[in-house]
Motif scaffolding. Structure first.
Motif, PDB file in Angstrom:
ATOM      1  N   GLY A 235       0.804  -1.211   0.000  1.00  0.00           N
ATOM      2  CA  GLY A 235       0.000   0.000   0.000  1.00  0.00           C
ATOM      3  C   GLY A 235       0.837   1.261   0.000  1.00  0.00           C
ATOM      4  N   GLU A 236       1.921   1.239   0.761  1.00  0.00           N
ATOM      5  CA  GLU A 236       2.811   2.408   0.797  1.00  0.00           C
ATOM      6  C   GLU A 236       3.498   2.594  -0.560  1.00  0.00           C
ATOM      7  OE1 GLU A 236       5.425   1.564   3.996  1.00  0.00           O
ATOM      8  OE2 GLU A 236       3.926   1.930   5.558  1.00  0.00           O
ATOM      9  N   ARG A 237       3.916   1.500  -1.160  1.00  0.00           N
ATOM     10  CA  ARG A 237       4.566   1.577  -2.472  1.00  0.00           C
ATOM     11  C   ARG A 237       3.598   2.116  -3.520  1.00  0.00           C
ATOM     12  NH1 ARG A 237       8.927  -0.854  -4.911  1.00  0.00           N
ATOM     13  NH2 ARG A 237       9.007  -0.288  -7.103  1.00  0.00           N
ATOM     14  N   ARG A 238       2.364   1.643  -3.502  1.00  0.00           N
ATOM     15  CA  ARG A 238       1.395   2.068  -4.508  1.00  0.00           C
ATOM     16  C   ARG A 238       0.996   3.532  -4.319  1.00  0.00           C
ATOM     17  NH1 ARG A 238      -3.116  -2.199  -6.128  1.00  0.00           N
ATOM     18  NH2 ARG A 238      -3.046  -0.836  -7.970  1.00  0.00           N
ATOM     19  N   ALA A 239       0.973   3.981  -3.076  1.00  0.00           N
ATOM     20  CA  ALA A 239       0.695   5.400  -2.840  1.00  0.00           C
ATOM     21  C   ALA A 239       1.796   6.269  -3.435  1.00  0.00           C
ATOM     22  CB  ALA A 239       0.541   5.663  -1.348  1.00  0.00           C
ATOM     23  N   ALA A 240       3.044   5.845  -3.246  1.00  0.00           N
ATOM     24  CA  ALA A 240       4.167   6.594  -3.818  1.00  0.00           C
ATOM     25  C   ALA A 240       4.108   6.575  -5.343  1.00  0.00           C
ATOM     26  CB  ALA A 240       5.486   6.005  -3.330  1.00  0.00           C
ATOM     27  N   GLU A 241       3.744   5.446  -5.916  1.00  0.00           N
ATOM     28  CA  GLU A 241       3.620   5.344  -7.370  1.00  0.00           C
ATOM     29  C   GLU A 241       2.529   6.273  -7.895  1.00  0.00           C
ATOM     30  OE1 GLU A 241       5.069   0.656  -7.651  1.00  0.00           O
ATOM     31  OE2 GLU A 241       2.936   1.165  -7.802  1.00  0.00           O
ATOM     32  N   THR A 242       1.473   6.439  -7.105  1.00  0.00           N
ATOM     33  CA  THR A 242       0.396   7.347  -7.502  1.00  0.00           C
ATOM     34  C   THR A 242       0.906   8.776  -7.606  1.00  0.00           C
ATOM     35  OG1 THR A 242      -1.260   5.933  -6.444  1.00  0.00           O
ATOM     36  CG2 THR A 242      -1.904   8.193  -6.904  1.00  0.00           C
ATOM     37  N   LEU A 243       1.755   9.166  -6.673  1.00  0.00           N
ATOM     38  CA  LEU A 243       2.323  10.508  -6.731  1.00  0.00           C
ATOM     39  C   LEU A 243       3.197  10.678  -7.978  1.00  0.00           C
ATOM     40  CD1 LEU A 243       3.276  11.097  -2.985  1.00  0.00           C
ATOM     41  CD2 LEU A 243       1.173  11.760  -4.193  1.00  0.00           C
ATOM     42  N   ASP A 244       3.939   9.636  -8.329  1.00  0.00           N
ATOM     43  CA  ASP A 244       4.753   9.688  -9.543  1.00  0.00           C
ATOM     44  C   ASP A 244       3.868   9.814 -10.786  1.00  0.00           C
ATOM     45  OD1 ASP A 244       7.052   9.423  -8.033  1.00  0.00           O
ATOM     46  OD2 ASP A 244       7.196   7.252  -8.325  1.00  0.00           O
ATOM     47  N   SER A 245       2.807   9.026 -10.817  1.00  0.00           N
ATOM     48  CA  SER A 245       1.870   9.076 -11.934  1.00  0.00           C
ATOM     49  C   SER A 245       1.212  10.446 -12.022  1.00  0.00           C
ATOM     50  CB  SER A 245       0.802   7.989 -11.772  1.00  0.00           C
ATOM     51  OG  SER A 245      -0.231   8.125 -12.730  1.00  0.00           O
ATOM     52  N   ALA A 246       0.791  10.978 -10.869  1.00  0.00           N
ATOM     53  CA  ALA A 246       0.121  12.275 -10.849  1.00  0.00           C
ATOM     54  C   ALA A 246       1.045  13.384 -11.351  1.00  0.00           C
ATOM     55  CB  ALA A 246      -0.362  12.591  -9.436  1.00  0.00           C
ATOM     56  N   ALA A 247       2.346  13.270 -11.071  1.00  0.00           N
ATOM     57  CA  ALA A 247       3.303  14.267 -11.554  1.00  0.00           C
ATOM     58  C   ALA A 247       3.385  14.232 -13.076  1.00  0.00           C
ATOM     59  CB  ALA A 247       4.669  14.019 -10.934  1.00  0.00           C
ATOM     60  N   ILE A 248       3.361  13.047 -13.649  1.00  0.00           N
ATOM     61  CA  ILE A 248       3.374  12.916 -15.109  1.00  0.00           C
ATOM     62  C   ILE A 248       2.092  13.493 -15.698  1.00  0.00           C
ATOM     63  CG2 ILE A 248       3.347  11.252 -17.012  1.00  0.00           C
ATOM     64  CD1 ILE A 248       5.074   9.417 -15.180  1.00  0.00           C
ATOM     65  N   ILE A 249       0.985  13.225 -15.044  1.00  0.00           N
ATOM     66  CA  ILE A 249      -0.317  13.704 -15.510  1.00  0.00           C
ATOM     67  C   ILE A 249      -0.407  15.222 -15.417  1.00  0.00           C
ATOM     68  CG2 ILE A 249      -2.785  13.735 -14.932  1.00  0.00           C
ATOM     69  CD1 ILE A 249      -2.426  10.760 -14.107  1.00  0.00           C
ATOM     70  N   GLY A 250       0.190  15.784 -14.382  1.00  0.00           N
ATOM     71  CA  GLY A 250       0.078  17.213 -14.150  1.00  0.00           C
ATOM     72  C   GLY A 250      -0.991  17.574 -13.151  1.00  0.00           C
TER      73      GLY A 250
END
Length: 278
Positions: A57-72
């Motif tokens: 869960g912690e890893r996936r939350a961090a991945e979401t932040l990475d994805s959101a940065a790409i998305i803008g």
């Protein structure tokens, strides 16, 4: 300019379902907010990707932040519920999971964010959550409830164009092969006999939405490179050699070049509308 809130069930859902629409809105000058109900604790991680002792869960939350940065995206929030797992999983009975959440409390959590953001547009999933996942169905219910509570009129149901998918599978061999690969990958994650919920049975006809019922089609072909990058940012779930990573550019464009939405209460007239803010 306005504010769009995109409500999703798990990390990586945002990248797959609505990331192109989010990118377009951000590039058009709108504020884009991502709200995720859970941290996807019940997902199956790619072999060897987690560090010793690292929680999924912690890893996936961090991945979401990475994805959101790409998305803008301008803001990312988690509602704080646990992943309910696929339909029929024992995790469905976890009192802390989103599927078992107190409805009014969940509505209030989302409503607070909508009020803080003075949201103009809210995206959720269609009534059956696209394919019957309990958390996706709950996103629809809670999202619609929160929009009603705070008075948001522009609510859109992210969906899949079932008619187009079936037509492409019949007409284009490469597309059929790609969709069959995606189906194989999906079925590895849960038993098709459990493809339903405690309250209703999900049938093949409930996979996505018939084309004549879809009101909005957002062309995201100019964002496909970033969209695939946002997907691959979820490294615990999507390996570079997975179905999503292995698709040719043509296959990826056929599958993900348009994002589909239903505006409840509206009927399709002269073709699809193309702007959720229009």
């Amino acid at each position: 300019m306005g504010t769009m809130v995109n409500f999703h069930a798990h990390p990586d859902d945002e990248a797959i379902a609505t990331s192109g629409t989010m990118m377009k809105a951000a590039d058009d000058g709108h504020r884009v907010v991502l709200v995720v109900a859970t941290r996807g604790e019940q997902g199956e991680p790619v072999s060897g990707v987690l560090e010793p002792g690292e929680r999924l869960g912690e890893r996936r939350a961090a991945e979401t932040l990475d994805s959101a940065a790409i998305i803008g995206a301008h803001r990312v929030e988690f509602l704080g519920y646990e992943d309910s797992g696929m339909a029929g999983d024992p995790a469905n009975d976890n009192p802390a999971c989103f599927w078992r959440a107190d409805f009014d409390e969940a509505v209030e959590r989302l409503a607070r964010i909508l009020i803080e953001e003075s949201a103009d547009v809210l995206t959720v999933y269609d009534e059956h959550g696209g394919y019957g996942h309990p958390d996706h169905i709950q996103v629809h219910r809670v999202g619609v409830g929160a929009a009603r509570k705070v008075g948001i009129e522009r609510v859109f149901y992210a969906t899949m164009n079932r008619t187009r998918i079936l037509r492409q599978m019949a007409e284009v061999e490469s597309f059929a092969e790609a969709m069959e690969a995606m189906e194989t990958e999906r079925l590895e994650r849960f038993d098709p006999e459990d493809f339903g919920t405690a309250e209703e049975e999900i049938t093949q006809e409930d996979f996505g939405t018939a084309e004549e019922e879809i009101t909005h089609a957002v062309d995201v072909t100019s964002y496909l490179g970033r969209k695939r990058a946002a997907m691959l940012a979820h490294t615990s779930q999507i390996a570079p050699d997975s179905f999503f990573g292995d698709m040719t550019e043509e296959q990826f464009a056929d599958a993900f070049g348009v994002e589909w939405f239903v505006a409840p209460g509206l009927a399709q007239t002269d073709g699809f509308a193309t702007d959720l803010f229009g």
